[in-house]
Scaffold this active site. Structure first.
Site, mmCIF file in Angstrom:
data_model
loop_
_atom_site.group_PDB
_atom_site.id
_atom_site.type_symbol
_atom_site.label_atom_id
_atom_site.label_comp_id
_atom_site.label_asym_id
_atom_site.label_seq_id
_atom_site.Cartn_x
_atom_site.Cartn_y
_atom_site.Cartn_z
ATOM 1 N N PHE A 8 -5.144 41.158 98.590
ATOM 2 C CA PHE A 8 -4.916 39.961 97.781
ATOM 3 C C PHE A 8 -5.293 38.700 98.555
ATOM 4 O O PHE A 8 -5.101 37.630 98.107
ATOM 5 C CB PHE A 8 -3.456 39.893 97.316
ATOM 6 C CG PHE A 8 -2.991 41.163 96.646
ATOM 7 C CD1 PHE A 8 -3.845 41.826 95.763
ATOM 8 C CD2 PHE A 8 -1.766 41.705 96.897
ATOM 9 C CE1 PHE A 8 -3.444 43.005 95.153
ATOM 10 C CE2 PHE A 8 -1.352 42.888 96.288
ATOM 11 C CZ PHE A 8 -2.190 43.531 95.425
ATOM 12 N N TRP A 55 -3.018 35.989 90.578
ATOM 13 C CA TRP A 55 -3.178 35.669 92.001
ATOM 14 C C TRP A 55 -3.299 36.954 92.816
ATOM 15 O O TRP A 55 -4.021 37.006 93.822
ATOM 16 C CB TRP A 55 -1.964 34.857 92.474
ATOM 17 C CG TRP A 55 -1.925 34.614 93.956
ATOM 18 C CD1 TRP A 55 -2.500 33.584 94.635
ATOM 19 C CD2 TRP A 55 -1.286 35.424 94.951
ATOM 20 N NE1 TRP A 55 -2.267 33.686 95.971
ATOM 21 C CE2 TRP A 55 -1.515 34.816 96.199
ATOM 22 C CE3 TRP A 55 -0.539 36.601 94.912
ATOM 23 C CZ2 TRP A 55 -1.031 35.341 97.385
ATOM 24 C CZ3 TRP A 55 -0.053 37.137 96.102
ATOM 25 C CH2 TRP A 55 -0.292 36.510 97.317
ATOM 26 N N HIS A 56 -2.601 38.017 92.372
ATOM 27 C CA HIS A 56 -2.621 39.262 93.131
ATOM 28 C C HIS A 56 -3.985 39.929 93.112
ATOM 29 O O HIS A 56 -4.334 40.660 94.036
ATOM 30 C CB HIS A 56 -1.574 40.245 92.595
ATOM 31 C CG HIS A 56 -0.185 39.889 93.023
ATOM 32 N ND1 HIS A 56 0.556 38.935 92.374
ATOM 33 C CD2 HIS A 56 0.575 40.342 94.046
ATOM 34 C CE1 HIS A 56 1.733 38.826 92.980
ATOM 35 N NE2 HIS A 56 1.778 39.661 93.996
ATOM 36 N N GLY A 57 -4.735 39.720 92.066
ATOM 37 C CA GLY A 57 -6.048 40.353 92.018
ATOM 38 C C GLY A 57 -6.771 40.013 90.739
ATOM 39 O O GLY A 57 -6.142 39.749 89.714
#
Lengths: 485, 448
Positions: free
Chosen positions: A485, A321-323
């Site tokens: 993000f 989800w962060h990247g």
């Protein structure tokens, strides 16, 4: 528009004044317009994206509530969640997926040239998509619908939390919009305090430490293993103060309008184990992952193996989800493994029958905090490194630190040789202060100091922060880490 | 780092606890609510104290440092310090961008046969020698050409520094098309020279041209209103100096280790202090053969889609520079610097014509001497180190031609207090003769 920019310094007071002189019934539309202005100041076209998603969810989610059969409810929930995730996937993961396919095919000797998609990631998409999914799931679970479109649109686009959270819960946020509030100086006081404190964290701490992590993570070969530990600590505090600073400004901005949004941090580096860390770090995300991923996967009410599988999947997807990059995926998987290891370790301790007094002793707690902090720091290497190769190189250097400590000399510390910027030699003073500050603040929290600090002290701190921020404000405004993000 | 309880469904009441139930009702409510806590509001009191602190600091000139004590060493800073520290004004001042700086300093390295520190060498020994040989008059020159210098910067140098006891007799200003049509420059206030030069005068009357963006203007106005904000660069520099001193005692460089050089630090942090230039960091070295570098890609970006706002704004600064010089009795020599045909081919014909004509017309109308090196066709690609910068050999050729024309120009000779020449026909530069006086004057008026 960045929180630490002059544009925001004009935008926020303008909206603040307009809000309080506007009759209650027009306040939501006013904030909605302001939020879209805020969002579209970056790329106007993406205003359509957030509006389209808002409208789509507002129209589709009631179908979940209206469905009488459970399987129909489930079907509609699937449609809504899939629509949100596909949108997120297209913007955030399409390029990454194509590259991964290419790399995999290349491994088998198949040549594949991925098309160039030229997709620019819309700001905040990961945050508002998660808010939409939360809304859909809660309605599926029987919670009430949001009746007014403007309320729902503001829930998704509310400018203080639009770009990097905290991820709100609609049950907490929407009811606040209905209360016909009158202006109170308390809003301004508490909001200003949070905004000033947030800017302090970002401008004076995070942005200075950013120089250290930038140098260290882009040229790890230039530093010794002990240097790299210091650089990793620096990044640990940089990302904390960057994101916590952002969250403070977001919460402070919301408070100016009389709205409360959730906190995201609670002294994460005094966590005594990894599970505790995730109760203190990016709380709005970790609770979202728990409620809408871990529990639907089966949570902990299943066999141990399945629970570990659920934990691992949750954290790995949380990392992704962060990247859209392999190092974020690995960071998430690493967190999953740490959580599983922690559970196993706790079970072993219980079984071993070690004296309770030892486990509850202050020394054991202190050692646990230090060990947890170091495990978290190793995770940050995956998070911050520019690619997996760099991350592995840094980790292999870090593990050599004990040997380096055996023959320790100050000459091993290259950070002392870099005299400009002064944050490098100052690391040996700054880092211990930041580390000690966490338990000190925790102690003050226990003493309920923050509930009623002396009036003069509050004013003094505000004046000091105003002066410091005036003097040390940068000419350009570096972005917050979590904006990507 | 403080933390408070998270807002969840469980403590919805807490979310609403800030909600206010006013004791008054009706219209009185708004006023009474507003005033009720005004005098006890922490943020109001803090803002008032902050304003008082700023006011007191301004009254007592707290921590103000002299304008020439720059917070950072830059090309501009070194040049200004050197210029102001001279006992008397130079006779001739060179202005321009790297188009002038590079060849003028490069020629001197060859002429003096030693490497020259770019931060310290601010004269043209070759020019002085050639002019003396040509006219018999010894002059002192100062090279105020700076990397990236735009006409707006040259205007500020002229307005703020070339005055009173620092006033030269002649200004030699070398111009190229980039000076008026650089797309990479967001506005005139974005250059390194601008940041240093605004310490020496008030730019508020021209701030809308220097920083057309409203947010930059707001920044400027805040820096004028809030003393501490306006002084922040100096204050930070002072603080860093103080902290460095303390750190040297507490955390010294380990024995046997060497502090990182600027080059090492720049490798680690390429974006940190991009305009910094330290002593002994950039040298002009004697050289014979020069390697030709292709910088067309960079100039393609610079020239793409000419911004006419930038063009007219810079042309206006150029005209105003000529006005100031005229008012102060400084003779200006405008040198249309040569560029290669390769570089010229990147510029659209109408942009090129606009540049050429405007510079020529303004120079003539404002009484400047115009030396057209671009039009002479004397230079070819072998005189250049890249598509725009002359190398030391080309620079020598350039200075020879400039000296030649200056020595024959009546206005320049008068300014330098040289005896008049016998041959009246040589009193004008060649290119000035090529356009009838009236046409130039008319065109100049319409251009303005």
């Amino acid at each position: 528009m960045l929180f630490n920019s002059l544009q925001y310094l004009v935008f926020l007071p303008t909206v603040f004044v307009l809000f309080w002189i506007t009759p209650h019934r027009f306040r939501v539309p006013l904030l909605l317009v302001a939020s879209y202005v805020f969002y579209m100041s970056w790329r106007p076209i993406y205003g359509l994206l957030i509006f389209g998603l808002t409208l789509g969810n507002f129209l589709l989610v009631p179908l979940i509530a209206k469905a009488t059969e459970q399987k129909d409810k489930k079907w509609w929930l699937g449609v809504v969640v899939a629509a949100n995730l596909i949108t997120l996937g297209i913007f955030k993961y399409a390029t990454f997926s194509l590259i991964t396919v290419k790399d995999t095919l290349n491994l088998f000797g198949v040549q594949f040239r991925e098309p160039h998609l030229h997709i620019i990631l819309p700001l905040g998409i990961s945050f508002f998509v998660f808010e939409f999914i939360h809304y859909a799931v809660e309605v599926y679970r029987g919670k009430p619908l949001v009746k007014k479109f403007f309320d729902f649109a503001l829930f998704a686009s509310f400018f203080p939390t639009q770009i990097a959270g905290p991820i709100k819960r609609y049950q907490d946020f929407i009811p606040q919009l209905d209360i016909p509030a009158k202006f109170k100086w308390q809003y301004l006081d508490e909001g200003m305090q949070l905004i000033l404190m947030g800017l302090f964290k970002k401008v004076l701490i995070a942005d200075n430490l950013a120089l250290v992590s930038q140098a260290g993570f882009s040229h790890p070969g230039n530093f010794s293993s002990l240097d790299l530990w210091l650089i990793t600590y620096a990044f640990a505090f940089q990302i904390f103060f960057d994101f916590a600073g952002y969250t403070d400004i977001a919460r402070g901005s919301a408070l100016l309008f009389g709205y409360k949004v959730p906190i995201n941090f609670n002294l994460p580096y005094i966590a005594s184990n990894v599970a505790d860390f995730w109760h203190r770090w990016h709380i709005s995300l970790s609770t979202w992952l728990r409620d809408y991923l871990f529990i639907p996967l089966g949570g902990s009410r299943c066999s141990q193996w399945k629970m570990y599988r659920n934990l691992f999947i949750t954290m790995t997807l949380g990392g992704l989800w962060h990247g859209a990059a392999m190092h974020f995926l690995v960071w998430g998987a690493y967190q999953g493994i740490l959580l599983i290891a922690h559970r196993e370790y706790s079970r072993l301790l219980e079984k071993s029958g070690l004296a309770k007094s030892l486990l509850q002793s202050k020394i054991y707690h202190a050692v646990s905090v230090v060990v947890t902090f170091h495990f978290v720091c190793i995770g940050w290497v995956f998070f911050r490194a520019e690619n997996m190769q760099d991350a592995c190189a840094i980790i292999s250097q870090l593990v050599q630190a004990p040997a380096a400590l055996l023959h320790f000399s100050m000459q091993q510390l290259s950070v002392l040789q870099i005299r400009d910027p002064i944050v490098f030699p100052a690391l040996l003073i700054i880092l211990p202060i930041l580390m000690i500050a966490q338990p000190v603040v925790n102690w003050l929290n226990d003493k309920r100091f923050y509930l009623s600090p002396p009036w003069a002290l509050q004013v003094g701190v505000m004046v000091a922060l105003m002066c410091l921020l005036t003097i040390f404000s940068p000419d350009s405004s570096p972005r917050f880490i979590y904006f990507q993000f | 780092m403080g933390a408070s309880a998270p807002v969840t469904m469980a403590n919805r009441e807490a979310a609403g606890d800030l909600r206010h139930s006013c004791r008054e009702s009706g219209d009185n409510c708004v006023v009474s609510c507003f005033l009720e806590n005004f005098l006890t509001s922490r943020s109001v009191i803090a803002s008032i104290i902050f304003a008082v602190v700023c006011g007191l600091a301004a009254t007592f000139d707290f921590a103000r440092v002299p304008a020439e004590k720059f917070p950072e060493s830059t090309w501009t800073g070194w040049a200004i310090q050197d210029f102001l520290s001279a006992k008397s004004a130079p006779d001739v001042v060179f202005l321009g961008s790297s188009l002038v700086l590079v060849p003028v300093a490069g020629v001197d390295a060859n002429f003096l046969n030693r490497r020259l520190d770019g931060s310290q060498h601010h004269q043209s020994a070759y020019f002085e020698s050639r002019l003396k040989a040509k006219t018999g008059r010894a002059v002192r020159s100062f090279n105020f050409a700076l990397p990236g210098e735009m006409p707006s910067d040259a205007y500020l140098i002229t307005d703020f520094l070339l005055n009173r006891e620092n006033k030269p007799k002649v200004v030699v200003y070398g111009l190229g098309p980039r000076d008026f049509m650089d797309n990479l420059l967001p506005n005139p206030g974005a250059t390194d020279p601008y940041r240093s030069l605004i310490r020496f005068g008030d730019v508020s009357s021209m701030i809308d041209r220097m920083t057309p963006d409203w947010i930059d203007r707001l920044n400027f106005n805040i820096s004028r209103t809030f003393y501490l904000y306006g002084l922040k660069q100096d204050l930070v520099a002072e603080w860093v100096q103080l902290a460095s001193k303390q750190l040297s005692g507490l955390m010294p460089v380990p024995a046997g280790a060497k502090p990182y050089s600027v080059e090492q630090r720049r490798m680690l942090l390429p974006d940190y202090r991009p305009a910094e230039l330290n002593r002994a960091e950039a040298y002009f070295r004697p050289s014979k053969a020069e390697h030709f570098a292709d910088n067309l890609a960079e100039y393609k970006k610079r020239y793409a889609h000419v911004k006419w706002d930038t063009f007219t704004s810079q042309m206006r600064f150029f005209a105003e520079l000529l006005d100031i010089c005229q008012q102060r009795g400084i003779q200006v020599v405008i040198v249309s610097m040569p560029i290669t045909d390769l570089n010229r081919s990147l510029i659209k014909d109408y942009s090129w014509e606009a540049y050429r004509k405007s510079v020529h017309v303004l120079s003539t109308v404002k009484g400047a001497t115009f030396v057209d090196l671009q039009g002479t066709k004397t230079f070819n690609v072998s005189d250049f180190m890249d598509t725009v910068h002359l190398h030391s050999g080309g620079g020598k050729k350039m200075l020879d031609l400039v000296v030649e024309q200056m020595a024959q120009d009546k206005a320049v000779r008068t300014a330098l207090e040289l005896p008049e020449l016998d041959n009246g026909s040589k009193n004008r530069s060649a290119s000035s003769q090529s356009i009838p006086e009236k046409r130039v004057a008319d065109a100049g008026r319409s251009a303005l």
